[in-house]
Design an enzyme around this catalytic site. Structure first.
Site, PDB file in Angstrom:
ATOM      1  N   GLY A 221       0.895  -1.245  -0.027  1.00 13.93           N
ATOM      2  CA  GLY A 221      -0.080  -0.131   0.043  1.00 13.93           C
ATOM      3  C   GLY A 221       1.071   1.336   0.135  1.00 13.93           C
ATOM      4  O   GLY A 221       1.896   1.061  -0.407  1.00 13.93           O
ATOM      5  N   SER A 222       0.309   2.443   0.675  1.00  6.95           N
ATOM      6  CA  SER A 222       0.882   3.617   0.449  1.00  6.95           C
ATOM      7  C   SER A 222       2.259   3.736   1.461  1.00  6.95           C
ATOM      8  O   SER A 222       2.851   4.791   1.050  1.00  6.95           O
ATOM      9  CB  SER A 222      -0.014   4.745   1.206  1.00  6.95           C
ATOM     10  N   VAL A 223       2.866   2.835   1.843  1.00  3.26           N
ATOM     11  CA  VAL A 223       4.039   3.086   2.540  1.00  3.26           C
ATOM     12  C   VAL A 223       5.064   2.873   1.503  1.00  3.26           C
ATOM     13  O   VAL A 223       6.123   3.567   1.357  1.00  3.26           O
ATOM     14  CB  VAL A 223       4.436   1.933   3.511  1.00  3.26           C
TER      15      VAL A 223
END
Length: 486
Positions: A221-223
């Site tokens: 995801g957005s990490v």
């Protein structure tokens, strides 16, 4: 007749040479490889009843051999704190071989390593039973138990806590876990029955080589936007003052698909965004635009520099999953989805933790290490691994700039529930959509931002948005506080 005898002799000599060659390979050339093979139970059978060295955490054993009082099998391998440490210790079983540190440190624990040669000679001279070395871990027992308790029973998840400056692992846990005592028992029928029940548990990790944090490849995801940010700054085409396009949807020529922006923050309030705002609110379209500008190879190269799919060094002492974590042959929509940690991008929790630790440590990624000391049976230190750099992931300037933006993601953005009063926390959240409302929910960060002492990476698998938000950033805060208050 003579020809037939001659053929028989040739065949006999060839068979003898084949047998001799096979024996030579098994006993000499391939001996170490065969001993290290986790499916080779001969080494286990030879030492199953011996006094193996203990695995020590905070002065107490988490794996040890205890006397049974039996003449047929004098010692039994036991695990006093089984579930919290199963992913690290593994098990030592007559039925199923050895896993985890029991396998990778098997020669040391059994007393068979080269480092213990003189100890073996002394034991033989004195007529004592062989005894193995003890292995003291870098794990902090209080933090390990706290991290394990923060994953609810029945929830699939992993937590990794590190010292970014040294690479020392302070805690590493996952659920569902299991009790290694059930398969290490000398009651072989009971061990078989226990294993048959354990393999039915959904999500349990009984792999002979890896645990959840080191072996489970998950959509990050957005990490992953931290990778995009570093690639953008390294390219020279972007700087700290760059304004990025931030449309509600990103269109692609010739197809109907449009990449949506993140709907959970305030991305919709601006048509353009600074890096600080894009990371604070975890906007999708600015980072997709960066990737389409730089191209797939620039993002993949930066991911490799952060350790995605790469070697983790020789101090971890646990096997780990790597593989190709950033896909090849991406079209525009595929690249846009990949750089926000979706599509086929995969990482283990430990890989994400190492990425974050590199940012915390001025761009230098340290080798992750579990072993603090190795001690002989008389408690003499025979090995004490020192911190080792693994790779340079980015420059100090870029690492410090990303740190500044990660601090704002906690102080002003959607990672605010990880904030610790009086301490600057750097963090980034992530949500990888799995379909049907389920997500991998992530938090990764470190504190204090200006002098990092602890890095925390948390992933909860298959949760809804609300549950994920409750189990990641707030739990990271609890771990930060526990470490910094020690």
């Amino acid at each position: 007749m003579n020809q037939a005898i001659r053929h028989s002799w040739v065949a006999a000599i060839a068979m003898f040479a084949l047998i001799f060659g096979a024996i030579s390979y098994v006993q000499v050339i391939g001996a170490d490889e065969l001993k290290a093979n986790p499916w080779n139970q001969r080494a286990v059978l030879q030492s199953f009843c011996n006094d193996r060295g203990a695995v020590i955490v905070g002065g107490s054993p988490v794996a040890e051999s205890v006397e049974t009082g039996s003449e047929t099998c004098a010692f039994q391998r036991t695990y006093p704190q089984p579930e919290a440490y199963a992913g690290i210790t593994g098990y030592f079983s007559q039925n199923f071989g050895a896993t985890g540190l029991e396998q990778s440190m098997g020669a040391e624990l059994a007393g068979n390593s080269d480092q213990l040669f003189l100890d073996r000679v002394g034991q033989l001279f004195l007529g004592n039973q062989p005894k193995g070395a003890s292995v003291e871990l870098t794990i902090d027992p209080e933090i390990q138990q706290l991290a394990y308790s923060l994953i609810p029973d029945g929830q699939r998840g992993s937590i990794v806590v590190t010292n970014p400056k040294t690479g020392a692992i302070l805690a590493m846990v996952s659920k569902p876990s299991y009790d290694p005592n059930l398969v290490a028992t000398q009651d072989l029928a009971a061990a078989d029955a226990s294993m048959n029940e354990l393999i039915k548990v959904p999500g349990i990790n009984l792999n002979p080589n890896v645990s959840g944090p080191t072996g489970e490849l998950l959509a990050p995801g957005s990490v992953f936007k931290l990778v995009d940010t570093a690639a953008a700054l390294a390219s020279g085409k972007y700087n700290k003052d760059s304004e990025l396009p931030n449309p509600a949807e990103l269109p692609f020529e010739g197809i109907q698909y449009r990449l949506p922006n993140y709907a959970g923050g305030n991305c919709y309030t601006r048509d353009t965004a600074s890096f600080a705002f894009a990371l604070q609110q975890s906007c999708n379209t600015p980072f997709a635009s960066i990737a389409l500008d730089l191209g797939r190879d620039a993002i993949a190269e930066q991911a490799n520099k952060f350790g995605f799919g790469q070697d983790m060094g020789d101090q971890l002492k646990l096997d780990y999953a790597s593989g190709n974590t950033f896909p090849d042959d991406l079209d525009g929509p595929g690249l846009a989805q990949s750089v926000i940690g979706q599509k086929d991008v995969r990482a283990t929790p430990l890989q994400v933790a190492l990425m974050t630790a590199a940012i915390a440590n001025d761009g230098v990624q340290m080798q992750p290490t579990l072993i603090k000391t190795l001690r002989s049976p008389d408690l003499r230190v025979i090995d004490e691994p020192q911190p080792k750099p693994l790779r340079t992931s980015t420059t100090p300037e870029i690492a410090n700039q990303i740190t500044e933006w990660m601090v704002s993601a906690v102080s002003e953005g959607i990672a605010n529930r990880a904030a610790v009063p009086g301490v600057q926390v750097a963090g980034k959240t992530g949500t990888a959509e799995l379909g049907n409302g389920a997500n991998n929910s992530w938090f990764t960060g470190f504190a204090p931002a200006n002098n990092p002492q602890v890095g925390v990476t948390i992933v909860m698998e298959g949760v809804d948005i609300t549950t994920g938000a409750q189990l990641t950033s707030p739990n990271a805060k609890r771990i930060f506080e526990a470490v910094l208050n020690k």
